[in-house]
Design an enzyme around this catalytic site. Structure first.
Site, mmCIF file in Angstrom:
data_model
loop_
_atom_site.group_PDB
_atom_site.id
_atom_site.type_symbol
_atom_site.label_atom_id
_atom_site.label_comp_id
_atom_site.label_asym_id
_atom_site.label_seq_id
_atom_site.Cartn_x
_atom_site.Cartn_y
_atom_site.Cartn_z
ATOM 1 N NE ARG A 113 -0.747 0.301 4.975
ATOM 2 C CZ ARG A 113 -1.439 0.358 6.106
ATOM 3 N NH1 ARG A 113 -2.751 0.181 6.096
ATOM 4 N NH2 ARG A 113 -0.841 0.600 7.261
ATOM 5 C CD GLU A 152 -2.501 4.110 9.779
ATOM 6 O OE1 GLU A 152 -2.849 3.808 10.925
ATOM 7 O OE2 GLU A 152 -1.808 3.356 9.050
ATOM 8 C CB CYS A 160 8.841 10.478 -2.658
ATOM 9 S SG CYS A 160 9.185 9.940 -4.356
ATOM 10 C CB CYS A 162 11.164 10.373 -7.671
ATOM 11 S SG CYS A 162 9.702 11.434 -7.577
ATOM 12 C CB CYS A 165 10.180 14.510 -4.873
ATOM 13 S SG CYS A 165 8.656 13.632 -4.452
ATOM 14 C CD GLU A 309 -6.848 2.379 11.512
ATOM 15 O OE1 GLU A 309 -5.870 1.694 11.911
ATOM 16 O OE2 GLU A 309 -6.973 2.769 10.345
ATOM 17 C CD1 TRP A 317 0.599 -3.359 12.960
ATOM 18 C CD2 TRP A 317 2.286 -2.618 14.229
ATOM 19 N NE1 TRP A 317 0.086 -2.409 13.822
ATOM 20 C CE2 TRP A 317 1.095 -1.940 14.610
ATOM 21 C CE3 TRP A 317 3.467 -2.308 14.888
ATOM 22 C CZ2 TRP A 317 1.059 -0.971 15.616
ATOM 23 C CZ3 TRP A 317 3.429 -1.345 15.898
ATOM 24 C CH2 TRP A 317 2.234 -0.688 16.243
ATOM 25 C CG HIS A 360 -4.664 -5.774 13.356
ATOM 26 N ND1 HIS A 360 -5.683 -5.376 14.183
ATOM 27 C CD2 HIS A 360 -3.766 -4.763 13.338
ATOM 28 C CE1 HIS A 360 -5.407 -4.173 14.649
ATOM 29 N NE2 HIS A 360 -4.243 -3.785 14.161
#
Length: 665
Positions: A113, A152, A160, A162, A165, A309, A317, A360
């Site tokens: 993700r 999130e 980033c 690249c 950016c 959450e 995790w 989870h």
């Protein structure tokens, strides 16, 4: 502008709901189990992009229509996501330039993700188009109570590096500094022959032979937070255009995440929401939870906020995913509620049978509803139904802690005097001492109005342009406690000359000529017996009263803790790494001198929310007992969970909770 999920009755209670992971014949069972558990709000479609836009420009909303219809029929409101947190494989395959790159030049692939670059015009256009399509599809549907943009932000790719950016970074720098001369001055590029003569020479802080320019690192942190914020605002603005009466949020990760300047982000959401997960092997995880909740309340400006959450039991995790103890789910929920949340949701509703988060925990575990977890979920849901009068009430505090993401960024850079210092742990150590004293804390940004607080704690406020607000606060009668590594640089990262702690030197009445960090694992003692770890410094009292000096170590007899009277107030300086009982004693002394009443402390946390019932001012005492023995507190009023009346005291059972509408006696 609407600033809370619409038409949610009472306190919000629910979870992320991912029906696309299950056969449709499960959905009716889900709604029935939700009704049994008192669920009234669920987040839907957070990671559904691939099933909503099945190929470029072709949307399939039928399944989501049926989900929303079922939830609405069951009386359950929806926090509807824009689904943009995980671009689908068709998008990153057709447009590989969407993918982010690391500082080493590695392009990250799809397969998990957050596989997008914040500066990608393709990603932005596709995300905004999906947000618009969802808003237009459901603008008249009765289920949506709020919009949940992305998810999130920056959790996995906060930076980033690249070429896109690089271009965006240069544009951001032009807007911030104006000219190359100003940028060269801000970054101190005379060092190591880094002087720039054209904007095109400037790059993100990619992998280099050795450490980067500190000014470049700090500006890149600012840029990266702003770049992700611009993505959020692009989706938010479309949602506001199409559905102006539906509030918009995105879920923060406030307590443990350095990637974003959440003070800046909090100003852009209609209501603040947060994710927080306790660490199963941390014996003080309940204090960490309180720390997170108080910080989020600060981001919300004292207004009610939503816990988007947390976990019913184990997460997936951590190195060892420890299940929560019986009653811990309930205590965790009430601890957030005590500290200003008007709702607590979980990840997730039904425990996944496939995918990375199979293990989870959820409101409905793999083993089904005949479980400890679901029974506790039902219990808390029923209790929340009796607490609707708390909605909209707020929490007041007499003590504030200054929290600064930019100082966190600056202190995380390499080449500081010690590698043993960590900003979040330092802040938490002072918070822990206040929690142990039973004191409720507000978190505030640098430059906040401090006039309403009796005591303000300033832990490692490293980068400061102007200490005037703190001087005014003390001169007006406030009590200020400042710790080491405060005021060292300006906000460009330039060290203030003339002695540390720089910007605070005159206010504190001290001057440090040299830092003396301690060796790994070393400790020294003060002459009052307090233990010191990590940090000492060669401090001179320059008008301040010396409260404690070093008894041993590299600086015997040198001042370590001071107190300076200034105007009508007091400024304390802690120039050493006080730990344990020593830090507790110092904070209690500061609280006492500032006139702050302490609470019961120990294993019982007590917080008051204040509001109105039928036009009458009311306060509610919320007490959570984390200990193994019952605790008795002085109190009078009606205990809302049991209906019992307290006529002078109330017992908080071991591992239990009390919510008392207080009465004057």
């Amino acid at each position: 502008m609407t600033t809370w999920p619409t038409r949610v009755r009472g306190l919000a209670w629910g979870a992320d709901y991912n029906p696309e992971q299950w056969p449709e014949d499960v959905w009716d069972d889900d709604v029935e189990l939700m009704r049994r558990a008192g669920v009234n709000l669920v987040s839907v479609a957070i990671f559904s992009w691939a099933l909503l836009e099945v190929e470029e420009g072709r949307y399939e909303f039928g399944w989501l229509d049926r989900v929303l219809d079922r939830l609405h029929a069951g009386g359950i409101r929806v926090d509807l996501a824009t689904a943009t947190a995980a671009p689908p494989p068709w998008l990153t395959t057709a447009y590989p330039e969407v993918l982010p790159e690391t500082a080493d030049g590695v392009r990250l692939s799809h397969g998990s993700r957050q596989s997008y670059c914040p500066s990608s015009p393709v990603y932005r256009a596709k995300a905004v188009a999906l947000a618009r399509a969802l808003a237009e599809r459901y603008r008249d549907h009765p289920a949506p109570a709020a919009w949940h943009v992305n998810n999130e932000y920056g959790c996995h790719v906060p930076r980033c590096y690249c070429d896109r950016c690089a271009v965006a970074f240069r544009a951001w720098l032009r807007a911030r500094h104006g000219t190359l001369d100003a940028l060269n001055e801000a970054w101190g590029t005379a060092f190591w022959s880094q002087h720039y003569t054209s904007w095109e020479q400037i790059l993100p802080p990619r992998a280099t032979p050795t450490s980067h320019n500190p000014g470049q690192l700090l500006d890149f942190d600012r840029f990266s937070s702003d770049a992700l914020l611009e993505l959020f605002k692009a989706e938010r603005d479309v949602l506001r255009e199409v559905t102006p009466d539906v509030p918009v949020t995105t879920n923060f990760m406030a307590a443990g995440f350095s990637g974003l300047d959440y003070w800046k982000w909090a100003a852009e959401v209609d209501f603040v929401s947060n994710d927080h997960y306790t660490r199963g092997e941390d014996a003080e995880r309940h204090i960490d939870l309180a720390y997170s909740a108080d910080l989020v309340r600060g981001l919300a400006g004292g207004r009610p906020w939503l816990l988007m959450e947390h976990s019913t039991s184990a997460v997936n995790w951590q190195p060892r995913n420890i299940a929560k103890l019986p009653g811990e789910l309930r205590r965790n929920s009430y601890a957030h509620l005590a500290r200003g949340a008007d709702g607590t949701l979980f990840f997730q509703w039904r425990q996944s049978r496939a995918g990375s988060e199979r293990y989870h925990s959820a409101m409905v575990p793999h083993a089904g509803p005949d479980t400890k977890v679901y029974r506790e979920v039902e219990r808390v849901g029923a209790e929340y139904g009796r607490l609707a009068e708390l909605v909209g009430s707020t929490v007041a505090a007499e003590v504030a802690v200054v929290f600064d993401w930019e100082s966190w960024w600056a202190l995380s850079q390499p080449n500081h005097p010690t590698g043993d210092f960590a900003y979040p742990e330092h802040v938490f150590a002072h918070y822990r001492a206040l929690w142990r004293a039973g004191v409720t804390v507000d978190f505030v940004p640098p430059g906040a109005d401090l006039s309403g607080y009796r005591l303000v704690v300033v832990p490692a406020l490293y980068a400061v342009d102007d200490a005037t607000p703190y001087e005014r606060y003390v001169e007006g009668g406030g009590h200020l406690l400042v710790t080491y590594l405060s005021g060292i640089t300006d906000t460009r990262g330039h060290v203030r000359l003339g002695g540390y702690p720089g910007a605070f030197r005159e206010l504190l009445g001290v001057r440090t000529e040299e830092f003396h960090p301690l060796g790994a694992g070393r400790a020294v003692a003060l002459d009052d017996g307090s233990p010191v770890a990590v940090w000492t410094e060669h401090l001179h009292a320059d008008g301040a009263k010396v409260l404690a000096s070093y008894a041993d170590g590299p600086l015997p007899g040198v001042p370590a803790v001071t107190r300076n009277e200034r105007g009508d107030g007091v400024a304390w300086y802690v120039g050493c790494g006080l730990v344990g009982d020593g830090l507790d004693r110092l904070l209690r002394a500061a609280l006492d001198q500032a006139g702050v009443a302490v609470g019961p402390g120990g294993d019982v946390e007590v917080v008051r929310r204040r509001g109105e019932v039928a036009g009458t001012a009311v306060s509610w005492l919320v007490a959570v007992n984390h200990g193994s023995g019952d605790a008795e507190l002085p109190a009078a009023g009606v205990e809302l969970l049991s209906g019992a009346r307290a006529a002078g005291s109330v017992v908080v059972p071991a591992g239990g909770v009390v919510v008392l509408r207080e009465e004057e006696v």
